[in-house]
Design an enzyme around this catalytic site. Structure first.
Site, PDB file in Angstrom:
ATOM      1  N   GLU A 501      39.254  36.842  21.479  1.00 50.97           N
ATOM      2  CA  GLU A 501      40.347  37.484  20.773  1.00 50.97           C
ATOM      3  C   GLU A 501      40.513  37.053  19.319  1.00 50.97           C
ATOM      4  O   GLU A 501      40.861  35.913  19.024  1.00 50.97           O
ATOM      5  CB  GLU A 501      41.655  37.186  21.513  1.00 50.97           C
ATOM      6  CG  GLU A 501      41.825  38.015  22.783  1.00 50.97           C
ATOM      7  CD  GLU A 501      41.809  39.485  22.503  1.00 50.97           C
ATOM      8  OE1 GLU A 501      42.359  39.893  21.463  1.00 50.97           O
ATOM      9  OE2 GLU A 501      41.258  40.236  23.307  1.00 50.97           O
ATOM     10  N   LEU A 634      41.078  46.257  28.948  1.00 55.14           N
ATOM     11  CA  LEU A 634      42.513  46.043  28.819  1.00 55.14           C
ATOM     12  C   LEU A 634      42.894  44.677  29.388  1.00 55.14           C
ATOM     13  O   LEU A 634      42.578  44.355  30.527  1.00 55.14           O
ATOM     14  CB  LEU A 634      43.270  47.142  29.571  1.00 55.14           C
ATOM     15  CG  LEU A 634      44.793  47.074  29.495  1.00 55.14           C
ATOM     16  CD1 LEU A 634      45.279  47.320  28.069  1.00 55.14           C
ATOM     17  CD2 LEU A 634      45.422  48.061  30.472  1.00 55.14           C
ATOM     18  N   HIS A 635      43.592  43.865  28.575  1.00 56.59           N
ATOM     19  CA  HIS A 635      43.986  42.535  29.027  1.00 56.59           C
ATOM     20  C   HIS A 635      45.333  42.148  28.436  1.00 56.59           C
ATOM     21  O   HIS A 635      45.636  42.448  27.282  1.00 56.59           O
ATOM     22  CB  HIS A 635      42.922  41.487  28.671  1.00 56.59           C
ATOM     23  CG  HIS A 635      42.534  41.450  27.233  1.00 56.59           C
ATOM     24  ND1 HIS A 635      41.651  42.349  26.681  1.00 56.59           N
ATOM     25  CD2 HIS A 635      42.900  40.619  26.218  1.00 56.59           C
ATOM     26  CE1 HIS A 635      41.481  42.078  25.392  1.00 56.59           C
ATOM     27  NE2 HIS A 635      42.240  41.035  25.081  1.00 56.59           N
ATOM     28  N   LEU A 636      46.107  41.488  29.266  1.00 56.21           N
ATOM     29  CA  LEU A 636      47.450  41.020  28.913  1.00 56.21           C
ATOM     30  C   LEU A 636      47.391  39.543  28.566  1.00 56.21           C
ATOM     31  O   LEU A 636      46.821  38.743  29.319  1.00 56.21           O
ATOM     32  CB  LEU A 636      48.403  41.244  30.094  1.00 56.21           C
ATOM     33  CG  LEU A 636      49.816  40.681  29.964  1.00 56.21           C
ATOM     34  CD1 LEU A 636      50.627  41.496  28.971  1.00 56.21           C
ATOM     35  CD2 LEU A 636      50.504  40.652  31.333  1.00 56.21           C
TER      36      LEU A 636
END
Length: 738
Positions: A501, A634-636
């Site tokens: 990230e 998709l990642h939280l």
């Protein structure tokens, strides 16, 4: 008592670290060995002209005010130089053991003594000696040939048992250039790995070509001989019976001649990971090696394993080979090999793209043995790459590290990955001492080999995926989960931090088709905007789609999501909750039908936040998504608000979690419920904003100043976050405290 025990353990580690640092700070004496004309003086000159540490050349030809002197004068000069903090080259021929003995053990000084053997072909040495003029020792012209010949007849190759910590053999001019480069690159605190390097003919006493080069030589008569020949003039290597201690270490001969050097067979080369400095019982260790190898071979297809050690008298190799034969282990898939693990291809012809390192718990260079050798051969690239993944290693665990293509070990040997592995320790002078508890030690050693082989298998699996698909599959490794070890590195094109990230958030983003909104946000369009994902950005996708292959890095696997620690955490606690649905690359792909999945992700993230709060109620958590992530799938993010992390290094790191670029999970769910799709933000402008405290909103010029401020700031949490339930905190926690 537990606290006292932990304190004592920490103190012991500090002492060990200090001792290792002191060892690494030793000065170096390099005893050059070679016939006249082999290039000893030139070697010194090249190193000293570009060296990063101070060197002194001690030459007997000029030691007495520019004239020839004695060996005693050379010893005295070397001692004086060492006491003044300089390293020393001993520039003498030193071809006989007696001639170099006084330089190996300099009284009252603790130094690393190396030997560099310039064992060039005799014709080169003679040609140089004959042609040169103005030589310091006046050895030139016609007389030089006879002198070189006479000296080479008396040559005794050095051995580590003489007291050398490192011996480098140079048998060609390219070997000499490599050795010069090694010593030129040494910094003030650098060390070189111990051991022997470059010797191609260990039993060679004299170069066979010398007699043919010298047309006329005096050949000693041999009793009973009927014919004189040049070969008779070559002294035979003395055979020495091994001492009682040495003979105890010999069980079966270990040879390399029967090893088929197939270049296309993936091979893992590994040392015995706990039997040298860690003093683990060799018989027990060999049992476990054979047991785990036998258990594992069925998982790797046509790949193979190679247990490597430096010595032909290695007991661990002999024991393992004997037990492997008794267990009928396929010798084509498991072999024992004698050689330097950092030179298996160039020196032994054994190509291994993956090698294992018997690491220390700090994952640092030094300490001697295999660890020092691998770090030295790989250069600083390996230390940097390792540090970016983890800061320490627990016994029984392994850590897969990809080598950048710039690494010397990659370029010369073709090694693409190093797997650090830490075994059990039975040495009371090293950390994590088990006090001879072999029940625990054997358990840890089994775990260590399982971790090592699993990492190898996972890498092979994904290399096969790459070959089948024609594209790079970033799901390259599987490693045992331990503190600091959260996610397999994805080093492609040497972009290690790009692989997670916002380590490098690029200016060219894909959300160009979004429609503007007067509040500065934009709704994702019905048609997905195009976005090109770099090969390095696929790692999360691979994990989400194939969680069974990553069980040892995942902390939870559910039907719809998986949970893992962020590799480069930006706070004390930083988790990722990954959606397992194919086609959901990012928030822009989410629609109303995905609401149940988003709610599941939120619930799972909240559950983990509350678990951490039960352990430390002072923490505060925020759950959210990046508007335009750099990693596919998709990642939280579940991240504590202390932002205490060495990986938080720049403005983009900070603003990706403390600006409108970070979208709170509760708000995302609400937006999709109302409008069928999420609101997104322009990442480039938000990530370039000035640095502001997430509590009091004060501005700061740089990250160090900001970190210093937030460690003390006690301003209340912004009301908007509290009102919208965007934070997860302990029920009795004071929100005004960090």
């Amino acid at each position: 008592m537990e606290i006292d025990s932990e304190t004592n353990s920490n103190e012991k580690k500090i002492v060990v670290e200090k001792e290792e640092d002191e060892k690494s700070n030793k000065d170096i004496v390099v005893v050059l060995m070679g016939a006249p004309g082999s290039g000893k003086s030139t070697f010194c000159e090249h190193v000293m002209n570009a060296a990063r540490r101070p060197w002194v050349r001690v030459c007997q030809d000029t030691i007495a005010n520019g004239k020839a002197g004695t060996k005693a004068q050379c010893v005295k000069s070397a001692v004086e130089a060492l006491k003044s903090g300089k390293c020393v080259f001993i520039d003498r021929c030193n071809l006989e053991r007696e001639q170099r003995s006084e330089f190996v053990k300099l009284e009252g000084l603790k130094v690393d003594v190396h030997a560099v053997v310039l064992d060039l072909p005799a014709r080169i040495c003679i040609s140089r000696s004959v042609k040169r003029t103005g030589h310091e020792g006046n050895l030139q012209g016609g007389k030089a040939a006879a002198v070189v010949n006479r000296m080479l007849l008396k040559k005794e190759l050095p051995k580590l048992s003489e007291g050398f910590s490192r011996i480098t053999y140079c048998q060609s001019e390219s070997d000499v250039e490599d050795a010069v480069s090694v010593y030129k690159a040494l910094g003030p605190l650098d060390i070189l790995a111990p051991g022997c390097y470059g010797q191609k003919k260990p039993d060679a006493k004299i170069q066979l070509g010398i007699m043919r080069f010298l047309k006329k030589v005096e050949v000693p008569e041999t009793a009973g001989s009927t014919k004189n020949s040049a070969e008779d003039a070559i002294p035979k290597q003395e055979t020495k019976e091994p001492s009682s201690k040495e003979s105890e270490t010999v069980t079966l001969p270990v040879e390399n001649e029967d090893v088929e050097m197939k270049k296309d067979v993936p091979t893992l080369a590994f040392p015995s990971i706990s039997t040298s400095d860690f003093q683990f019982n060799l018989d027990k260790a060999s049992d476990i090696i054979v047991e785990k190898v036998d258990e594992f071979l069925g998982k790797i297809g046509n790949a193979r394993l190679a247990l490597v050690d430096l010595s032909h008298r290695s007991k661990i190799l002999s024991l393992v080979k004997e037990k492997a034969v008794k267990k009928n282990i396929d010798s084509a898939k498991f072999l024992t090999f004698v050689g330097d693990i950092t030179q298996l291809y160039t020196e032994g012809g054994l190509r291994c793209t993956i090698i294992a390192n018997a690491a220390n718990w700090r994952l640092k260079p030094g300490g001697g043995g295999v660890n020092a050798a691998i770090f030295n051969a790989a250069g600083p690239d390996l230390e940097i790459a390792t540090k970016e993944i983890a800061g320490s290693l627990s016994p029984g665990r392994a850590l897969v590290v990809p080598l950048p293509s710039t690494s010397a070990l990659y370029r010369k040997e073709g090694v693409t990955h190093v797997i650090h592995v830490l075994g059990p320790n039975m040495n009371p002078d090293r950390p994590n001492f088990l006090n001879n508890d072999y029940d625990k030690g054997c358990k840890v050693l089994r775990e260590a080999y399982s971790s090592l082989f699993d990492g190898f298998a996972s890498t092979l699996s994904n290399q096969a995926t790459k070959s089948a698909s024609g594209s790079m599959d970033l799901d390259k490794y599987s490693l045992e989960k331990h503190p600091g070890d959260h996610f397999p590195s994805t080093n492609i094109k040497n972009k290690r931090e790009d692989a997670y990230e916002h380590e490098r958030i690029k200016k060219s983003r894909g959300l160009k088709n979004a429609t503007g909104n007067e509040d500065g946000m934009s709704y994702a369009t019905e048609k997905k905007p195009e976005k090109t994902w770099g090969s390095w950005s696929l790692a999360l996708y691979n994990i989400a789609m194939n969680p069974e292959r990553h069980k040892n890095i995942l902390i939870e696997i559910l039907d719809d999501v998986v949970v893992l620690n962020d590799l480069y955490p930006k706070a004390e606690k930083h988790l990722l909750v990954l959606a397992r649905k194919d086609g959901l690359d990012r928030l822009a792909d989410v629609r109303e039908e995905h609401l149940p999945l988003l709610k599941t992700m939120h619930d799972v993230g909240e559950k983990w936040a509350k678990k951490f709060l039960s352990e430390d109620p002072s923490l505060i958590f925020r759950l959210g998504y990046h508007s335009d992530p750099s990693m596919r799938q998709l990642h939280l993010h579940v991240i504590s608000q202390d932002f205490n992390s060495t990986h938080l290094k720049n403005k983009k790191h900070w603003n990706s979690f403390n600006s409108l670029f970070f979208l709170d999970s509760v708000n995302v769910i609400e937006e999709i419920s109302k409008h069928g799709r999420p609101k997104l933000n322009d990442g480039d402008n938000l990530l370039a904003m000035e640095l502001r405290c997430h509590r009091c909103r004060s501005a700061h010029p740089n990250i160090p100043r900001l970190k210093s401020h937030i460690s003390k700031c006690q301003a209340p949490i912004p009301a908007t976050l509290l009102e919208n339930d965007c934070l997860v905190l302990a029920e009795s926690g004071a929100v005004s405290q960090t």
